[in-house]
Structures are given as C-alpha cells and as structure tokens.
Design a protein around this motif. Sequence first.
Motif, PDB file in Angstrom:
ATOM      1  N   GLN A 285      35.256  42.655  29.784  1.00 26.91           N
ATOM      2  CA  GLN A 285      36.154  43.798  29.926  1.00 26.91           C
ATOM      3  C   GLN A 285      36.514  44.038  31.384  1.00 26.91           C
ATOM      4  O   GLN A 285      37.665  44.359  31.706  1.00 26.91           O
ATOM      5  CB  GLN A 285      35.505  45.047  29.327  1.00 26.91           C
ATOM      6  N   GLN A 286      35.530  43.855  32.274  1.00 22.91           N
ATOM      7  CA  GLN A 286      35.809  44.034  33.699  1.00 22.91           C
ATOM      8  C   GLN A 286      36.784  42.985  34.209  1.00 22.91           C
ATOM      9  O   GLN A 286      37.687  43.280  34.990  1.00 22.91           O
ATOM     10  CB  GLN A 286      34.506  43.980  34.494  1.00 22.91           C
ATOM     11  N   ILE A 287      36.583  41.730  33.766  1.00 25.50           N
ATOM     12  CA  ILE A 287      37.491  40.660  34.189  1.00 25.50           C
ATOM     13  C   ILE A 287      38.908  40.942  33.687  1.00 25.50           C
ATOM     14  O   ILE A 287      39.892  40.737  34.413  1.00 25.50           O
ATOM     15  CB  ILE A 287      36.988  39.299  33.671  1.00 25.50           C
ATOM     16  N   LYS A 288      39.028  41.425  32.441  1.00 25.65           N
ATOM     17  CA  LYS A 288      40.350  41.752  31.898  1.00 25.65           C
ATOM     18  C   LYS A 288      41.012  42.849  32.716  1.00 25.65           C
ATOM     19  O   LYS A 288      42.231  42.814  32.945  1.00 25.65           O
ATOM     20  CB  LYS A 288      40.216  42.188  30.436  1.00 25.65           C
ATOM     21  N   ARG A 289      40.223  43.817  33.179  1.00 21.35           N
ATOM     22  CA  ARG A 289      40.790  44.894  33.988  1.00 21.35           C
ATOM     23  C   ARG A 289      41.411  44.366  35.265  1.00 21.35           C
ATOM     24  O   ARG A 289      42.423  44.889  35.747  1.00 21.35           O
ATOM     25  CB  ARG A 289      39.703  45.914  34.346  1.00 21.35           C
ATOM     26  N   LEU A 290      40.804  43.312  35.829  1.00 23.59           N
ATOM     27  CA  LEU A 290      41.315  42.761  37.081  1.00 23.59           C
ATOM     28  C   LEU A 290      42.697  42.146  36.911  1.00 23.59           C
ATOM     29  O   LEU A 290      43.447  42.015  37.881  1.00 23.59           O
ATOM     30  CB  LEU A 290      40.342  41.711  37.631  1.00 23.59           C
ATOM     31  N   PHE A 291      43.020  41.750  35.681  1.00 23.63           N
ATOM     32  CA  PHE A 291      44.306  41.094  35.436  1.00 23.63           C
ATOM     33  C   PHE A 291      45.278  41.999  34.684  1.00 23.63           C
ATOM     34  O   PHE A 291      46.198  41.527  34.034  1.00 23.63           O
ATOM     35  CB  PHE A 291      44.078  39.786  34.661  1.00 23.63           C
ATOM     36  N   ARG A 292      45.024  43.300  34.794  1.00 20.34           N
ATOM     37  CA  ARG A 292      45.960  44.286  34.265  1.00 20.34           C
ATOM     38  C   ARG A 292      46.362  45.241  35.389  1.00 20.34           C
ATOM     39  O   ARG A 292      45.629  45.423  36.355  1.00 20.34           O
ATOM     40  CB  ARG A 292      45.332  45.092  33.116  1.00 20.34           C
ATOM     41  N   LEU A 295      45.563  46.652  38.991  1.00 21.07           N
ATOM     42  CA  LEU A 295      44.744  45.758  39.810  1.00 21.07           C
ATOM     43  C   LEU A 295      45.275  44.333  39.868  1.00 21.07           C
ATOM     44  O   LEU A 295      44.788  43.530  40.661  1.00 21.07           O
ATOM     45  CB  LEU A 295      43.302  45.731  39.276  1.00 21.07           C
ATOM     46  N   LEU A 296      46.255  43.994  39.020  1.00 20.14           N
ATOM     47  CA  LEU A 296      46.725  42.616  38.934  1.00 20.14           C
ATOM     48  C   LEU A 296      47.231  42.092  40.273  1.00 20.14           C
ATOM     49  O   LEU A 296      46.899  40.972  40.682  1.00 20.14           O
ATOM     50  CB  LEU A 296      47.823  42.507  37.883  1.00 20.14           C
ATOM     51  N   VAL A 297      48.037  42.894  40.972  1.00 19.95           N
ATOM     52  CA  VAL A 297      48.600  42.459  42.255  1.00 19.95           C
ATOM     53  C   VAL A 297      47.486  42.219  43.274  1.00 19.95           C
ATOM     54  O   VAL A 297      47.486  41.219  43.997  1.00 19.95           O
ATOM     55  CB  VAL A 297      49.606  43.497  42.787  1.00 19.95           C
ATOM     56  N   LYS A 298      46.512  43.144  43.330  1.00 19.51           N
ATOM     57  CA  LYS A 298      45.405  42.999  44.267  1.00 19.51           C
ATOM     58  C   LYS A 298      44.576  41.763  43.950  1.00 19.51           C
ATOM     59  O   LYS A 298      44.142  41.037  44.856  1.00 19.51           O
ATOM     60  CB  LYS A 298      44.525  44.249  44.228  1.00 19.51           C
ATOM     61  N   THR A 299      44.339  41.526  42.660  1.00 19.62           N
ATOM     62  CA  THR A 299      43.566  40.350  42.250  1.00 19.62           C
ATOM     63  C   THR A 299      44.281  39.063  42.653  1.00 19.62           C
ATOM     64  O   THR A 299      43.670  38.130  43.180  1.00 19.62           O
ATOM     65  CB  THR A 299      43.341  40.358  40.731  1.00 19.62           C
ATOM     66  N   THR A 300      45.582  39.019  42.414  1.00 20.65           N
ATOM     67  CA  THR A 300      46.370  37.823  42.747  1.00 20.65           C
ATOM     68  C   THR A 300      46.353  37.554  44.252  1.00 20.65           C
ATOM     69  O   THR A 300      46.178  36.413  44.690  1.00 20.65           O
ATOM     70  CB  THR A 300      47.821  37.991  42.266  1.00 20.65           C
ATOM     71  N   LEU A 301      46.527  38.598  45.036  1.00 16.39           N
ATOM     72  CA  LEU A 301      46.574  38.434  46.490  1.00 16.39           C
ATOM     73  C   LEU A 301      45.221  37.981  47.050  1.00 16.39           C
ATOM     74  O   LEU A 301      45.150  37.028  47.832  1.00 16.39           O
ATOM     75  CB  LEU A 301      46.997  39.735  47.156  1.00 16.39           C
ATOM     76  N   THR A 302      44.146  38.667  46.664  1.00 14.80           N
ATOM     77  CA  THR A 302      42.833  38.340  47.234  1.00 14.80           C
ATOM     78  C   THR A 302      42.338  36.962  46.800  1.00 14.80           C
ATOM     79  O   THR A 302      41.773  36.229  47.603  1.00 14.80           O
ATOM     80  CB  THR A 302      41.802  39.415  46.851  1.00 14.80           C
ATOM     81  N   THR A 303      42.559  36.603  45.536  1.00 14.99           N
ATOM     82  CA  THR A 303      42.155  35.260  45.096  1.00 14.99           C
ATOM     83  C   THR A 303      42.998  34.195  45.790  1.00 14.99           C
ATOM     84  O   THR A 303      42.478  33.126  46.147  1.00 14.99           O
ATOM     85  CB  THR A 303      42.292  35.123  43.571  1.00 14.99           C
ATOM     86  N   GLY A 304      44.284  34.490  46.004  1.00 12.10           N
ATOM     87  CA  GLY A 304      45.139  33.534  46.706  1.00 12.10           C
ATOM     88  C   GLY A 304      44.706  33.326  48.142  1.00 12.10           C
ATOM     89  O   GLY A 304      44.685  32.198  48.653  1.00 12.10           O
ATOM     90  N   ILE A 305      44.347  34.425  48.816  1.00 11.81           N
ATOM     91  CA  ILE A 305      43.890  34.328  50.210  1.00 11.81           C
ATOM     92  C   ILE A 305      42.611  33.515  50.301  1.00 11.81           C
ATOM     93  O   ILE A 305      42.471  32.636  51.162  1.00 11.81           O
ATOM     94  CB  ILE A 305      43.686  35.739  50.804  1.00 11.81           C
ATOM     95  N   MET A 306      41.652  33.801  49.404  1.00 11.02           N
ATOM     96  CA  MET A 306      40.387  33.062  49.438  1.00 11.02           C
ATOM     97  C   MET A 306      40.579  31.593  49.072  1.00 11.02           C
ATOM     98  O   MET A 306      39.931  30.712  49.651  1.00 11.02           O
ATOM     99  CB  MET A 306      39.377  33.712  48.497  1.00 11.02           C
ATOM    100  N   PHE A 307      41.453  31.304  48.125  1.00  9.81           N
ATOM    101  CA  PHE A 307      41.743  29.914  47.758  1.00  9.81           C
ATOM    102  C   PHE A 307      42.246  29.144  48.969  1.00  9.81           C
ATOM    103  O   PHE A 307      41.761  28.035  49.266  1.00  9.81           O
ATOM    104  CB  PHE A 307      42.787  29.880  46.635  1.00  9.81           C
ATOM    105  N   CYS A 308      43.209  29.717  49.678  1.00  7.92           N
ATOM    106  CA  CYS A 308      43.771  29.045  50.854  1.00  7.92           C
ATOM    107  C   CYS A 308      42.718  28.883  51.952  1.00  7.92           C
ATOM    108  O   CYS A 308      42.644  27.829  52.599  1.00  7.92           O
ATOM    109  CB  CYS A 308      44.955  29.844  51.386  1.00  7.92           C
ATOM    110  N   ASN A 309      41.910  29.920  52.164  1.00  7.50           N
ATOM    111  CA  ASN A 309      40.905  29.858  53.223  1.00  7.50           C
ATOM    112  C   ASN A 309      39.875  28.768  52.960  1.00  7.50           C
ATOM    113  O   ASN A 309      39.599  27.935  53.832  1.00  7.50           O
ATOM    114  CB  ASN A 309      40.218  31.213  53.350  1.00  7.50           C
TER     115      ASN A 309
END
Length: 534
Positions: A285-292, A295-309
């Motif tokens: 349920q917590q993971i689903k919240r991150l993609f709704r 929080l969806l925009v924040k999740t996308t941005l932070t995961t993208g930044i960490m992926f690139c780093n």
Amino acid sequence: MNAPKFYRDNRESCDFDRALSLTGYGRFHYETTAACCLSILVVGFQNGLSAYIFPPARCELNLSSYELGFLNVAFLGGSTISCFIWGFLADNQGRRKILIFTHLINALITVLCSLSPYKNVLIVCRLSSGFLIGAPGSLVYTYIAEFHPPKLRFTSVCLCGMFFVAAWLLLPIIAYFILPLDIKYNFRNIFAITPWRVFLLILAIPDLLVGLWFIRLPESPKYYMARGYPKKALAVLQKMYSANYGKCREFFPVKNIISEVNSGIKNNEVVITGKTARVLKEILQQIKRLFRAPLLVKTTLTTGIMFCNMFGLFGLGLWLPEIFIKFQRYETLHPNTTITLKDLSSLPLITNQTCQPSFDQSVIINTVSTGLTALIFNGICCWVATKVSSKNMTLVLSVIGGISAGSIYWLRSATQNLIVACIFQSTIMTANLSITSIVVELFPTSVGGIAVCLVICVGRTGAAISNIVFAYSMDKKCELPIFVVAVFEILAGVLCLMVPKEKKPLNNEDDNNTETYKKNNYEITTLSNKIADN
C-alpha cells in the motif's frame, strides 16, 4: 496531542525520546557508533573492491571485460534484490539479528571467494555478497539513529556515512601493499592463493569482527517499543545509562515509558500490528501511494536523480582503475606520444599472455589520490550542507561531475586524467549522500522509509546497467560510456531543478484533518507492565 499530567509532573513516566535523552552520551554511544562505522566501512569495501581484484583476477582466470562487468552486475543485482527484503525482516526480527547474520555469513562468502579457483564460483560469491551486504548498507543507519536522541541522530548518521567514503580511500592503500606481492600457490586445483586472493582474505577480517561485535551490543530500544515490549526497551535504556554514567541501572530515573503506537487502541487495550501478512500488505500500500498523486511527481524525480547518479558512481567510478591501466599500457606501447581516450580503443585485447597480474604502483597512487580527495571534499560539503539546501547541492555537484566525466575525452596526459578523476569521484560520491536528504525532505513520514528503499533500489539498478554498458564498450569504444555517464549526471542536475521546494509535510497528505491523522497514527497511551508481559 498534549502529554498527560503525570508526564509533566513526574519524571518517572515520559515519552521514548525524553527517556533516550536521559541516558546521556558516553561510552555506550562511543562503542555503538564505532561498531556501526566499521560496518559501513565493510559495506564500502565490498562495493569498491572489484576495482582492485578484477584486473589481477582477469589474468589468472582469463576474464574478458564483459565477464568483469558481469561480476559487477552480479554484486549490484544481489544488493538490488535484497533492498526491501532486509528492511522487512529487520522490522519483524530486529536490526541486530540481521546485522549479525549478514556480516558473519558474508565473511564466510568472502573467504570462499578468495580461495576458489573457478570463475563461476566467483560470480556466485559476488552475487551472494551483494545480497547480504545490502542489509548493513541500509539498516546500520537506522540502528545507530535509534540509539541517539533527535538532536544527535543526523550527526551520527553523517559520521557513519563518511566511513563509506573512507573505504574507497583505504582500499587502494591496502592494495598498494598486498597486490605487488609475489605469491602463487594452487593446491590440486581445489583452492589457490595469489595476491588478490590475500587481498580478499584481509577484507573478510573486519566483516567477521563487526559481526561478532554486534553480538555484544543490544537490540535497538526503539524497535522494542515499536513491537510493544516497553520492558525490554527500558532494560536497554538502563544499560545505556549505566555505561554512560558508570552508575547502577536502578538509578535510571525513568520507570515507565509512554509509547507511541501506530495501531488502533480500544478500551485501553493495545493492539500491535506485527503480523507478516499485514506488514506485507502495508508495504504494498505504501509503494502504491508513491505512484499516485500527489507523490507521483516526487517519486519520479527522486528515483530519476538517483538512477543517474549511481549510473555514474558505480559505472565510471568502479572502472577508473581500469582506465588508468589502459593509459599506462598505451604509454608503454607508444612512448613519447600524446594519449587520447579514443586511442585506448586501439589497444590489443588483454590475454593471459599480455596482462599484468597486479597494479603498477602509480595506478595505486592515483586511486589513493582520488579517494583522499573525495573524503576531504565530503567533509567540507557536510559543513556546507548546513548553509544550502540538499537540492541545490545535488544540482551543482551533479553538473560538475557530468562536465568532468565528459572532459576526459579531451585530456592528453595522465596528470590531467588524475585531476579530473578526483573531481568526478568527489562530486558524485557527495551528491549520492545528499540525494537521500532530498527524499527525507520531500516525502511524508508515513512513507519516508519505503521511499528511501525505492530510490536506492532504482539507483542500484542504474549502477548494474552502467556496468553492462562499460563491459561491452571498454575494449571497443571506451569513450562511449564516458559520454553516457556525462549525459546522465548532467540530466540529474536538470531533474534537481524540477524538485519542489516545499519540505515534507508534517502529517499524512491523504488526511485533510490534522486531528483525524493524529488519532489514527499517533495515538499515545501508557503501556503498563501487565500489558507488556502479555
């Protein structure tokens, strides 16, 4: 919610953070912090050792660049798979048990890896090490923070984090003394002993020591409170008080702790949420919240930044010694000529007959220089972090790291390469630490933990992909992965521009009513000894 009257009037009953503060700060915290710092040092060793054992292992086992990259991917893949597993087990079995188990088993795996003469065994061992080392890599920060009062938690976590950077400095120093040794022994093709294997055996020692060290340390008192065992938590706090002040445990002023329980409470009966099925459901349920939304925009941005780093940090970062070796080989084959990155692709492939089983000392000195620069730079940025936001720091460091990576293509001397390597390693490693702070600031407390796990998981996936890219390209077009890293790091800086400025909300974003949120999630009650026994 206001504290009960007896809490205001009687020190014997107080909340957990107040009770933790009353234990003082002394010998217990020094020992616990030292053990956790050693644990993080081991994590750093395991993450960075491939850069030093693979070049000599390539000669002995006749490994191609693709196979070297696959070994890196095996380790990173193991740590990615275990990202959520260890957190779940630690919440149900305790942090200390998991830390003891993973460190001791990983020490045995490292010993097996150092003795086996077969490449397939080496791959399985690195996969297993990645899986196991993922536990202390994340749990140690939680464990050490839960022994410190709020005002000291960030400092304790930062101190442990610096030892990850220190590991990348100590690795080349150890390699400097071990890898040049003339040792070669093979017992009936059952086990072998060579310098790089001795190097691995030495790195297994701190792993074993810290596993044994955690046996004498207690479980986190906050974990006991979360599981509904205030008497056990109180016993740990008494032990901390006794060690810090040198007094008997009975003198600890707190006799009863007001517990913060994240569960429903009816008729003064405490219901602890600890069932496996319920925990798994809550995680999903917590993971689903991150993609709704929202929080969806924040999740996308932070995961993208960490992926690139981490694409750059564990891609170019782990292959820098290999690049130094290639420059050295080119200088040997083409003396008195100008070297470019593109020229390295024209080098003949390394075989058993042409490769050198150990680093040249100049290569070791180069890697020591990059590690020392990263450690000093990290210390400076820890101070700067108190003046600027994590977002701005990550943005600047990512862009500088990307520019330095791309500039390697135009460099013409070993000295220039060393300077740029120092800049890249320092900026990207420090940016990696600051990204976690962005996550903590952006996400609600109720999903902050799972958000960090997700961001780290995506980052490790980027690290694995980058090693595949380097493995395929280093022998043919080694300038290609360099430019890819440069693009990804600059992209991380661009994504930082899009990160919202607001800090994480104090309460659940899904709850519009503050009082309802507090009632559902932070209901405070006194846990009596009778209830604790039950």
